[in-house]
Structure formats: C-alpha cells, structure tokens
Motif scaffolding. Structure first.
Motif, PDB file in Angstrom:
ATOM      1  N   ASP A 104      39.226  29.099  52.335  1.00 18.60           N
ATOM      2  CA  ASP A 104      39.952  30.094  53.141  1.00 18.60           C
ATOM      3  C   ASP A 104      41.345  30.360  52.579  1.00 18.60           C
ATOM      4  OD1 ASP A 104      40.150  31.988  55.138  1.00 18.60           O
ATOM      5  OD2 ASP A 104      40.957  30.586  56.610  1.00 18.60           O
ATOM      6  N   GLU A 105      41.424  30.365  51.245  1.00 17.84           N
ATOM      7  CA  GLU A 105      42.673  30.703  50.569  1.00 17.84           C
ATOM      8  C   GLU A 105      42.722  32.175  50.173  1.00 17.84           C
ATOM      9  OE1 GLU A 105      42.981  26.270  48.466  1.00 17.84           O
ATOM     10  OE2 GLU A 105      42.458  28.039  47.268  1.00 17.84           O
ATOM     11  N   ALA A 106      41.595  32.852  50.253  1.00 18.03           N
ATOM     12  CA  ALA A 106      41.516  34.243  49.825  1.00 18.03           C
ATOM     13  C   ALA A 106      40.316  34.903  50.481  1.00 18.03           C
ATOM     14  CB  ALA A 106      41.403  34.329  48.303  1.00 18.03           C
ATOM     15  N   ASP A 107      40.340  36.228  50.458  1.00 19.57           N
ATOM     16  CA  ASP A 107      39.199  37.035  50.888  1.00 19.57           C
ATOM     17  C   ASP A 107      38.501  37.685  49.700  1.00 19.57           C
ATOM     18  OD1 ASP A 107      39.896  36.724  53.720  1.00 19.57           O
ATOM     19  OD2 ASP A 107      41.574  38.064  53.246  1.00 19.57           O
ATOM     20  N   PHE A 108      39.207  37.733  48.568  1.00 17.02           N
ATOM     21  CA  PHE A 108      38.731  38.436  47.380  1.00 17.02           C
ATOM     22  C   PHE A 108      39.209  37.643  46.167  1.00 17.02           C
ATOM     23  CE2 PHE A 108      38.665  41.390  43.952  1.00 17.02           C
ATOM     24  CZ  PHE A 108      37.907  42.501  44.290  1.00 17.02           C
ATOM     25  N   THR A 109      38.285  37.286  45.276  1.00 16.15           N
ATOM     26  CA  THR A 109      38.663  36.559  44.055  1.00 16.15           C
ATOM     27  C   THR A 109      38.213  37.355  42.829  1.00 16.15           C
ATOM     28  OG1 THR A 109      36.620  35.250  44.201  1.00 16.15           O
ATOM     29  CG2 THR A 109      38.618  34.273  45.100  1.00 16.15           C
ATOM     30  N   TYR A 110      38.965  37.183  41.739  1.00 19.71           N
ATOM     31  CA  TYR A 110      38.603  37.853  40.494  1.00 19.71           C
ATOM     32  C   TYR A 110      38.974  36.953  39.323  1.00 19.71           C
ATOM     33  CZ  TYR A 110      43.600  39.104  40.247  1.00 19.71           C
ATOM     34  OH  TYR A 110      44.970  39.065  40.204  1.00 19.71           O
ATOM     35  N   ALA A 111      38.250  37.129  38.212  1.00 17.34           N
ATOM     36  CA  ALA A 111      38.409  36.244  37.054  1.00 17.34           C
ATOM     37  C   ALA A 111      38.605  37.064  35.786  1.00 17.34           C
ATOM     38  CB  ALA A 111      37.188  35.343  36.921  1.00 17.34           C
ATOM     39  N   ASP A 112      38.934  36.369  34.706  1.00  9.48           N
ATOM     40  CA  ASP A 112      39.103  36.978  33.394  1.00  9.48           C
ATOM     41  C   ASP A 112      37.731  37.273  32.777  1.00  9.48           C
ATOM     42  OD1 ASP A 112      41.792  36.525  33.875  1.00  9.48           O
ATOM     43  OD2 ASP A 112      41.833  34.676  32.703  1.00  9.48           O
ATOM     44  N   LEU A 113      37.729  38.025  31.676  1.00  9.45           N
ATOM     45  CA  LEU A 113      36.453  38.433  31.087  1.00  9.45           C
ATOM     46  C   LEU A 113      36.584  38.643  29.588  1.00  9.45           C
ATOM     47  CD1 LEU A 113      35.918  42.225  31.589  1.00  9.45           C
ATOM     48  CD2 LEU A 113      37.768  41.088  32.817  1.00  9.45           C
ATOM     49  N   PHE A 114      35.426  38.612  28.933  1.00  6.59           N
ATOM     50  CA  PHE A 114      35.311  39.034  27.539  1.00  6.59           C
ATOM     51  C   PHE A 114      34.867  40.495  27.513  1.00  6.59           C
ATOM     52  CE2 PHE A 114      33.969  34.471  26.345  1.00  6.59           C
ATOM     53  CZ  PHE A 114      35.236  34.142  25.927  1.00  6.59           C
ATOM     54  N   ILE A 115      35.332  41.232  26.522  1.00  2.00           N
ATOM     55  CA  ILE A 115      34.768  42.533  26.174  1.00  2.00           C
ATOM     56  C   ILE A 115      33.900  42.299  24.941  1.00  2.00           C
ATOM     57  CG2 ILE A 115      35.233  44.933  25.590  1.00  2.00           C
ATOM     58  CD1 ILE A 115      36.309  44.075  28.338  1.00  2.00           C
ATOM     59  N   VAL A 116      32.603  42.658  25.024  1.00  2.00           N
ATOM     60  CA  VAL A 116      31.667  42.354  23.939  1.00  2.00           C
ATOM     61  C   VAL A 116      30.960  43.632  23.495  1.00  2.00           C
ATOM     62  CG1 VAL A 116      31.303  40.014  24.812  1.00  2.00           C
ATOM     63  CG2 VAL A 116      29.724  41.834  25.512  1.00  2.00           C
ATOM     64  N   ASP A 117      30.434  43.578  22.263  1.00  2.00           N
ATOM     65  CA  ASP A 117      29.651  44.717  21.781  1.00  2.00           C
ATOM     66  C   ASP A 117      28.167  44.434  21.978  1.00  2.00           C
ATOM     67  OD1 ASP A 117      28.912  42.958  19.748  1.00  2.00           O
ATOM     68  OD2 ASP A 117      30.032  44.009  18.172  1.00  2.00           O
ATOM     69  N   ASP A 118      27.301  45.306  21.446  1.00  2.00           N
ATOM     70  CA  ASP A 118      25.868  45.155  21.656  1.00  2.00           C
ATOM     71  C   ASP A 118      25.318  43.858  21.073  1.00  2.00           C
ATOM     72  OD1 ASP A 118      25.731  47.474  23.060  1.00  2.00           O
ATOM     73  OD2 ASP A 118      24.368  48.515  21.686  1.00  2.00           O
ATOM     74  N   ALA A 119      25.961  43.343  20.046  1.00  2.00           N
ATOM     75  CA  ALA A 119      25.523  42.086  19.430  1.00  2.00           C
ATOM     76  C   ALA A 119      26.146  40.872  20.110  1.00  2.00           C
ATOM     77  CB  ALA A 119      25.876  42.081  17.943  1.00  2.00           C
ATOM     78  N   MET A 120      26.838  41.089  21.238  1.00  2.00           N
ATOM     79  CA  MET A 120      27.516  40.037  21.989  1.00  2.00           C
ATOM     80  C   MET A 120      28.662  39.406  21.208  1.00  2.00           C
ATOM     81  SD  MET A 120      26.527  39.890  25.111  1.00  2.00           S
ATOM     82  CE  MET A 120      27.226  38.334  25.627  1.00  2.00           C
ATOM     83  N   ARG A 121      29.184  40.120  20.211  1.00  2.00           N
ATOM     84  CA  ARG A 121      30.405  39.658  19.562  1.00  2.00           C
ATOM     85  C   ARG A 121      31.573  39.905  20.498  1.00  2.00           C
ATOM     86  NH1 ARG A 121      30.372  42.880  14.015  1.00  2.00           N
ATOM     87  NH2 ARG A 121      30.025  44.528  15.574  1.00  2.00           N
ATOM     88  N   ILE A 122      32.481  38.958  20.576  1.00  2.61           N
ATOM     89  CA  ILE A 122      33.619  39.071  21.479  1.00  2.61           C
ATOM     90  C   ILE A 122      34.704  39.902  20.798  1.00  2.61           C
ATOM     91  CG2 ILE A 122      35.402  37.800  22.728  1.00  2.61           C
ATOM     92  CD1 ILE A 122      33.366  35.437  22.822  1.00  2.61           C
ATOM     93  N   LEU A 123      34.972  41.058  21.359  1.00  2.00           N
ATOM     94  CA  LEU A 123      35.974  41.944  20.795  1.00  2.00           C
ATOM     95  C   LEU A 123      37.369  41.615  21.295  1.00  2.00           C
ATOM     96  CD1 LEU A 123      34.044  45.331  21.071  1.00  2.00           C
ATOM     97  CD2 LEU A 123      34.029  43.657  19.206  1.00  2.00           C
TER      98      LEU A 123
END
Length: 264
Positions: A139-158
């Motif tokens: 009960d510290e929040a109502d909405f949580t969000y996290a960091d992310l990778f941006i990847v291409d079709d080959a799943m390489r991390i851009l």
C-alpha cells in the motif's frame, strides 16, 4: 495474493505474438490472468493465438535427467510445456476497432485487483509483475512502473531506458516518462474511467488523469521489459503519420499538466 489481469491487445504481430504470450505466461507471479484480444488481424495472428491457447493443455517437452551407463543412454523426462494453470481468455473483436477500444474490451473483462496491458510484440522479463506488485501490496502506491530495454527484431538491445523516480513535474510536465512496464490497481479505472478512445496518446492521457485525481505513483528502478522498435515496419502506431499525431497529442498533454500544476 492479489490476482493480476494482463491485457494483451493483438493486431498484425504474427511473428512476435507467441513470444509475447510466453513471456507473460511464464512470469513467476502465481495468480495471473491473461486476456488476449485480437483486433481482426489480417496476417494470421488469430490462428496463431488459437493454436497457442489450444496447446496449453497438450504441448509437451522433455529434459535430460540421468545417464544410464549400462545401456549408454541418456534418459529424459517428458512433461507439459505449460503447467502453471493460468487463467487464459481469448477474444476476437467482431470488427477492427483500434488499439484503445481493444484495450478497454480486455480491461472490462478483467477480474484481477491489479492490471496492466502488454503490447503484443513486446517481452515481459520473468520477474516483472512480482516486482511491480510489491509497492502495491505494501500500500505504498496505486501505480508502479519500471525501466525497460528498447530492442530490435533480433532482440539486440539498442538502449536501456531508465526512467525518473516519480515526480509529477518530471513524469508529466517535462514529458511523459512513465514508460510501458506498468502495473496498477484496477479500481483506478472504476474511479476515473478507462482509456479515452478518441486520444492518440491513450496511455499518456489515462495515466495523467489518474495522477491529477490523486493516484500514488512509484518507480521501480529495475529493467523489467523489452519494447520492440520497428524501423522497417509501418504497422499501427509505428506508421509515421500516426506516430506524429501521437507526439502532437503528448505535447498538448504536457501543457495540460503544466497548467494543472500552476493552478493548484
């Protein structure tokens, strides 16, 4: 343990949809409901999803368990590939309704106390929902969000997209910086409405509405999601004209947030 409902709207992501579904199914969170809504895809996505759902009860795999020296044989154990007992709901729109109406159809069918949507060409990392649920459970929040990778079709991390800790000015006045790796209380929709089906930046508009009505946001500083970028595909939001319209709407929402902040 609170149930999490994950809405997966699908439109013409045939090469990616199975990987997306697997990434949600194999989350380490125990009570997870998957609601898949196909918006009349024209690339065979509907058949792929139906096959995936049908295989939940019959797909098998195996792994090595013992070397039998006497017979010079490696013994294997067969087991069901999908054995976590997820609740899975698959729906198809009667006609193409667009992404926002498709999200909303899924959210209205959800039964979980927490909810999120996952774009059907993206990948959730295995601990995403168990990690994001922590601040909600406490009960510290109502909405949580996290960091992310941006990847291409080959799943390489851009790139790794590290978001700011929550601050209304940083996340809504400077620019929309809550990302797409999210989890929130479904009651926010019941209190403040669903996604605006006339809005180009539908998640930006909805989450700003939550924030302006007092929802508590919390950033989890872990990379828990991979979002695909498609430089060579012009599908849905990746079409240049639609993406430009989305950016124009987001600029207007930033100005709305600034005006609201200044008027408080």
């Amino acid at each position: 343990m609170k149930r999490i409902s994950v809405i997966i709207p699908s439109y013409n992501h045939a090469p990616y949809i199975e990987a997306c579904l697997d990434s949600v199914y194999f989350q380490d969170y125990p009570d997870l409901e998957m609601i898949i809504v196909d918006d009349c895809s024209t690339d065979g996505s509907g058949a792929i999803i139906r096959d995936w759902v049908d295989n939940l009860d019959r797909a098998v795999t195996s792994h090595a368990v013992r070397y039998d020296e006497a017979n010079d044989a490696i013994l294997r154990r067969e087991h069901r590939r999908y054995e976590r007992g997820r609740k899975v709901v698959y729906m198809q729109n009667p006609e193409n309704r667009g992404s926002t109406a498709t999200y909303n159809r899924g959210f209205r069918a959800a039964t979980g106390e927490y909810c999120a949507f996952v774009v059907s060409d993206d990948i959730c990392h295995p601990q995403m929902f168990s990690t994001l649920a922590g601040p909600l459970d406490a009960d510290e929040a109502d909405f949580t969000y996290a960091d992310l990778f941006i990847v291409d079709d080959a799943m390489r991390i851009l790139r790794e997209f590290r978001l700011p800790d929550y601050d209304f000015e940083k996340c809504f006045c400077d620019w929309y910086l809550c990302g797409v790796a999210t989890l929130y209380r479904r009651s926010l929709h019941e209190r403040f409405g669903y996604y605006d089906e006339t809005a180009m930046a539908d998640d930006h508009e909805c989450y700003l509405r939550f924030a302006m009505n007092g929802a508590r946001f919390s950033h989890v500083a872990k990379t828990l999601y991979s979002a695909r970028t498609h430089d060579h595909r012009q599908v849905g939001l990746h079409g240049s004209a639609r993406f430009e319209a989305l950016l124009e709407h987001s600029k207007a929402l930033c100005l709305k947030a600034r005006q609201w902040r200044e008027g408080r």
